[in-house]
Design a protein around this motif. Structure first.
Motif, short mmCIF file in Angstrom:
data_model
loop_
_atom_site.label_atom_id
_atom_site.label_comp_id
_atom_site.label_asym_id
_atom_site.label_seq_id
_atom_site.Cartn_x
_atom_site.Cartn_y
_atom_site.Cartn_z
N UNK A 118 0.60 -1.09 0.23
CA UNK A 118 -0.03 0.00 -0.11
C UNK A 118 0.76 1.59 -0.02
N UNK A 178 0.55 5.28 1.30
CA UNK A 178 0.22 6.33 1.11
C UNK A 178 0.77 7.66 1.46
N UNK A 218 0.97 11.23 3.57
CA UNK A 218 1.23 11.91 4.77
C UNK A 218 1.35 13.48 4.60
N UNK A 261 -0.95 15.95 8.74
CA UNK A 261 -2.34 14.85 10.11
C UNK A 261 -2.08 13.77 9.48
N UNK A 262 -2.90 13.40 9.19
CA UNK A 262 -3.20 11.05 9.07
C UNK A 262 -3.10 11.13 7.69
N UNK A 263 -1.79 9.79 7.43
CA UNK A 263 -2.07 9.04 6.20
C UNK A 263 -3.07 9.22 6.21
N UNK A 267 -4.90 7.28 2.29
CA UNK A 267 -5.26 5.95 1.06
C UNK A 267 -4.57 6.78 -0.18
N UNK A 285 -3.77 0.36 -3.43
CA UNK A 285 -3.28 -0.59 -3.15
C UNK A 285 -3.08 -1.83 -3.93
N UNK A 331 4.61 7.20 2.32
CA UNK A 331 4.97 5.72 2.50
C UNK A 331 4.40 4.69 1.91
N UNK A 378 -3.45 -8.63 8.91
CA UNK A 378 -3.71 -7.15 9.30
C UNK A 378 -2.93 -6.02 9.45
N UNK A 379 -1.71 -6.21 10.32
CA UNK A 379 -1.12 -5.78 10.31
C UNK A 379 -0.25 -4.85 8.95
N UNK A 380 0.83 -3.55 8.55
CA UNK A 380 0.79 -2.99 8.25
C UNK A 380 2.49 -2.83 8.44
N UNK A 400 5.51 -0.37 7.77
CA UNK A 400 5.88 0.88 7.18
C UNK A 400 7.11 1.37 6.99
N UNK A 401 7.96 1.27 5.48
CA UNK A 401 9.03 2.33 5.16
C UNK A 401 9.14 2.99 6.48
N UNK A 402 10.19 4.21 6.15
CA UNK A 402 10.72 5.31 7.05
C UNK A 402 10.13 6.19 5.99
N UNK A 454 -5.09 -1.06 15.57
CA UNK A 454 -3.59 -0.77 15.64
C UNK A 454 -3.42 0.30 16.18
N UNK A 467 0.13 3.12 16.54
CA UNK A 467 1.92 2.89 15.90
C UNK A 467 2.03 4.56 16.84
N UNK A 481 9.75 5.75 11.14
CA UNK A 481 8.74 5.63 10.62
C UNK A 481 8.23 5.38 11.07
N UNK A 536 -0.59 6.85 16.70
CA UNK A 536 -1.73 6.85 14.97
C UNK A 536 -2.17 5.73 15.19
N UNK A 557 -8.67 -1.39 10.31
CA UNK A 557 -8.92 -1.03 8.66
C UNK A 557 -9.89 -2.62 9.20
N UNK A 593 -6.57 8.05 12.73
CA UNK A 593 -7.16 8.91 12.70
C UNK A 593 -5.66 9.71 12.48
#
Lengths: 113, 110
Positions: free
Chosen positions: A34, A36, A38, A41-43, A45, A48, A88, A99-101, A103-105, B33, B35, B42, B90, B94, B102
């Motif tokens: 995926x 994103x 950012x 604020x929040x990432x 989408x 996918x 991201x 369900x977990x993602x 993430x890269x930096x 989740x 984070x 990240x 955060x 999902x 959020x």
């Protein structure tokens, strides 16, 4: 250990330029990747990707997955100052922490007028 | 309002205090989740939950506690805050596609 690596970490371009952001991954049993965006604020989408070679497009943004190379690219054409953000990349492994993602930096893109 | 909301948005606390960050979602998504996002690292997973009463540790769980008695709520507690826990937190939820985030809580531990 599963990991996602993005490059470059930061990038400065001028309006109108085309940019390519890279994401490579090492995960056991890949499920999806995926992208994103950012801003402050929040990432939010973007895309996918689950299948190799199928491009996803949304306006000036597009992305493609290469499962053989374990990588993905995000292209932005005719960049605008509003594209300035951290991009991201995240990968979802199949099984394990379902369900977990991971993430890269992120790649910080700055678009100058 | 529909979506995922976090509170507070900003918090300053002292070392050693207990702090709870709240997260509420209106979609009834099964997965939630927490984070933390730090410069150079990240987004790193602290805890996640697959359903009510089911939680599990992520990459950086030490010093944090979560609970999920109801599907829509997933609070994160710092039992005894330390300066290293200064970060932006955060919450996300999902189902099977993208995760929704959020707006984040900026926590400063002094």
């Amino acid at each position: 250990e599963d990991k996602v690596v993005q490059s470059p970490l930061s990038l400065v371009v001028h309006e109108g330029d085309t940019v390519t952001l890279n994401c490579s991954y090492e995960v056991t049993n890949f499920r999806s990747l995926l992208w994103y965006k950012q801003e402050k604020k929040a990432p939010t989408f973007l895309f996918m990707l689950t299948s190799s070679g199928i491009e996803k497009k949304s306006g000036r943004l597009s992305s493609i997955l290469d499962k053989k190379e374990l990588s993905s690219i995000l292209n932005i054409t005719a960049t605008q100052t509003g594209d300035s953000a951290i991009y991201l990349c995240a990968v979802e492994p199949r099984g394990g922490s379902q369900g977990n993602l991971i993430f890269g930096k992120g790649t910080k893109l700055s678009v100058k007028p | 309002d529909a979506g995922i909301t976090q509170s507070p948005r900003y918090k300053i606390t002292e070392t050693g205090r207990q702090v709870t960050l709240m997260c509420h979602q209106t979609w009834s998504h099964s997965y939630m989740f927490w984070y933390r996002q730090d410069l150079g690292h990240g987004l790193r997973l602290i805890y996640y939950s697959a359903a009510a009463d089911i939680t599990d540790k992520g990459e950086v769980p030490d010093g944090y506690v979560v609970s999920r008695s109801k599907t829509e709520n997933f609070p994160l507690t710092l039992e005894s805050a330390t300066r290293s826990q200064t970060s932006v937190y955060f919450c996300a939820s999902r189902v099977s596609t993208e995760a929704f985030f959020g707006q984040g809580t900026r926590l400063t531990v002094v």
